[in-house]
Design an enzyme around this catalytic site. Structure first.
Site, short mmCIF file in Angstrom:
data_model
loop_
_atom_site.label_atom_id
_atom_site.label_comp_id
_atom_site.label_asym_id
_atom_site.label_seq_id
_atom_site.Cartn_x
_atom_site.Cartn_y
_atom_site.Cartn_z
N ASN A 15 -49.37 3.10 -43.58
CA ASN A 15 -50.05 3.62 -42.40
C ASN A 15 -50.60 5.00 -42.74
O ASN A 15 -49.86 5.97 -42.79
CB ASN A 15 -49.02 3.70 -41.25
CG ASN A 15 -49.60 4.35 -40.00
OD1 ASN A 15 -50.80 4.56 -39.89
ND2 ASN A 15 -48.72 4.69 -39.06
N TRP A 16 -51.91 5.05 -42.96
CA TRP A 16 -52.52 6.32 -43.37
C TRP A 16 -52.61 7.33 -42.22
O TRP A 16 -52.92 8.49 -42.44
CB TRP A 16 -53.94 6.09 -43.91
CG TRP A 16 -54.01 5.35 -45.21
CD1 TRP A 16 -52.99 4.73 -45.88
CD2 TRP A 16 -55.19 5.14 -45.99
NE1 TRP A 16 -53.47 4.15 -47.02
CE2 TRP A 16 -54.82 4.38 -47.12
CE3 TRP A 16 -56.53 5.51 -45.85
CZ2 TRP A 16 -55.73 3.99 -48.10
CZ3 TRP A 16 -57.45 5.12 -46.81
CH2 TRP A 16 -57.03 4.37 -47.93
N LYS A 17 -52.44 6.84 -40.99
CA LYS A 17 -52.62 7.69 -39.80
C LYS A 17 -54.02 8.34 -39.85
O LYS A 17 -54.95 7.71 -40.35
CB LYS A 17 -51.49 8.72 -39.69
CG LYS A 17 -50.13 8.04 -39.79
CD LYS A 17 -48.96 8.91 -39.46
CE LYS A 17 -47.68 8.10 -39.62
NZ LYS A 17 -46.49 8.86 -39.23
N HIS A 104 -47.17 2.31 -31.97
CA HIS A 104 -46.56 3.33 -32.84
C HIS A 104 -46.07 4.49 -31.97
O HIS A 104 -46.70 4.82 -30.96
CB HIS A 104 -47.60 3.82 -33.86
CG HIS A 104 -46.99 4.69 -34.91
ND1 HIS A 104 -46.70 6.02 -34.67
CD2 HIS A 104 -46.59 4.44 -36.16
CE1 HIS A 104 -46.15 6.54 -35.76
NE2 HIS A 104 -46.07 5.60 -36.68
N GLU A 106 -46.29 7.57 -32.21
CA GLU A 106 -47.28 8.64 -31.98
C GLU A 106 -48.23 8.26 -30.84
O GLU A 106 -48.66 9.11 -30.08
CB GLU A 106 -48.03 8.94 -33.28
CG GLU A 106 -47.14 9.70 -34.26
CD GLU A 106 -47.45 9.46 -35.73
OE1 GLU A 106 -48.54 8.97 -36.06
OE2 GLU A 106 -46.55 9.74 -36.56
N GLU A 176 -38.79 1.95 -36.01
CA GLU A 176 -39.11 3.29 -36.50
C GLU A 176 -38.47 4.34 -35.61
O GLU A 176 -39.04 4.73 -34.58
CB GLU A 176 -40.63 3.49 -36.46
CG GLU A 176 -41.40 2.56 -37.38
CD GLU A 176 -42.70 3.22 -37.80
OE1 GLU A 176 -42.90 3.38 -39.00
OE2 GLU A 176 -43.50 3.60 -36.93
N GLY A 182 -41.79 11.17 -40.54
CA GLY A 182 -42.39 12.39 -41.06
C GLY A 182 -41.43 13.56 -41.18
O GLY A 182 -41.85 14.70 -41.34
N SER A 221 -39.86 8.09 -43.09
CA SER A 221 -39.52 8.83 -44.30
C SER A 221 -39.08 7.95 -45.47
O SER A 221 -38.16 8.31 -46.21
CB SER A 221 -38.44 9.88 -43.98
OG SER A 221 -38.93 10.81 -43.04
N GLY A 242 -45.54 5.82 -43.94
CA GLY A 242 -46.53 6.83 -43.56
C GLY A 242 -46.90 7.71 -44.73
O GLY A 242 -47.66 7.32 -45.62
N GLY A 243 -46.32 8.92 -44.77
CA GLY A 243 -46.66 9.93 -45.77
C GLY A 243 -46.76 9.42 -47.20
O GLY A 243 -47.72 9.77 -47.92
P1 PGA Z 1 -43.44 8.40 -42.45
O1 PGA Z 1 -44.17 7.62 -41.25
O2 PGA Z 1 -43.21 7.39 -43.55
O3 PGA Z 1 -44.40 9.49 -42.83
O4 PGA Z 1 -42.15 8.92 -41.92
C1 PGA Z 1 -43.83 6.30 -40.92
C2 PGA Z 1 -44.69 5.83 -39.78
O5 PGA Z 1 -44.98 6.63 -38.88
O6 PGA Z 1 -45.10 4.67 -39.74
#
Ligand code: PGA
Length: 263
Positions: A15-17, A104, A106, A176, A182, A221, A242-243
């Site tokens: 997930n590049w966001k 998600h 966010e 999640e 993050g 993470s 994510g990251g």
């Molecule tokens: P993260 O994000 O790996 O940066 O913690 C995961 C996500 O939000 O899908």
């Protein structure tokens, strides 16, 4: 409870966001084309979810990488119309998208998406042959109160209430925990296993037999260093990353570590 291995399926979704515009993504894809190898099982096990603009501009390059699937970061609940800022499943389908992240944290936290929106988005994705990755996860407060399982079960119940047992055959769930996203603080394999078991029971309660094979991912993470222990935890089908997915070399390392752990 016996751990259910949902068909041994492994699925890793990057997930590049809101990262990597077209120019940066081109460099990323060049690296991926060099480093990424398709799953040795022959069944695709990795996907990237770039921002919509990048998806639109580069979908042809992306589909040229064998064994890599395309995902979207959201999808709307109606096929077309007056919905400023939204993207419909048929638009995504045109670009070769086969998965969509829905609900998600966010989106839930900052853009007011709730379980009923999630349910409608998932329904519409399925109607257009896009597999929804329905995200659920508890807040830090709920975690500290030992309420993870209860909160996740409630979210899931409401996010899936529009779906049938037949829909469950294309469904993916991602657990999640909000406090793990993050933060560099991934949930422990023990907690992940416990929550995944609760999710599995609920899926079986809701959908019967098809509920046994819905892949349940973990997200929060994940790194090449911790992914092995996570995907070895009973009931974990993979990860929403994510990251770590923003750097091609890191994402490929994570994919390889996950495959190695599952061998
Ligand atoms: P993260 O994000 O790996 O940066 O913690 C995961 C996500 O939000 O899908």
């Amino acid at each position: 409870m016996t751990a259910i291995d949902p068909m041994g399926e492994l699925l890793l979704v990057g997930n590049w966001k809101m990262n990597l515009g077209v120019r940066e993504a081109r460099a990323y894809l060049g690296e991926l084309a060099r480093l990424f190898t398709p799953s040795p099982t022959g069944r695709p096990d990795a996907a990237i979810a770039p921002p919509f603009t990048t998806l639109g501009a580069l979908h042809e390059e992306i589909t040229k990488i064998p064994g890599l699937m395309l995902a979207a970061q959201n999808v709307h609940w109606v096929p077309a119309g007056a919905h400023t800022g939204e993207v419909s499943p048929s638009m995504l389908k045109e670009l070769g998208v086969s998965l969509a992240i829905i609900g998600h944290s966010e989106r839930r936290q900052h853009y007011g998406e709730n379980d009923s929106d999630v349910a409608r988005r998932a329904r519409n994705a399925l109607e257009h042959d896009i597999r929804p990755i329905v995200c659920v996860g508890e807040s830090l407060t709920a975690f500290e109160l030992g309420d993870s399982e209860r909160v996740v079960a409630r979210q899931l119940m409401e996010s899936l209430n529009d779906l049938t047992a037949d829909d469950a055959k294309s469904l993916v769930i991602a657990y999640e925990p909000v406090w793990a996203i993050g933060t560099g603080r991934a949930a422990t394999p023990d907690l992940i296993e416990k929550v995944h078991q609760r999710i599995r029971l609920l899926l079986i309660e809701l959908f019967g037999l098809p509920g046994e094979s819905v892949p349940i991912l973990y997200g929060g993470s994940t790194t090449p260093e911790n992914i092995g222990a996570i995907v070895r935890a009973p009931g974990v089908a993979g990860a929403l990353v994510g990251g770590t997915s923003i750097k091609a070399e890191q994402f490929v390392r994570l994919i390889e570590e996950a495959r190695k752990a599952r061998r």
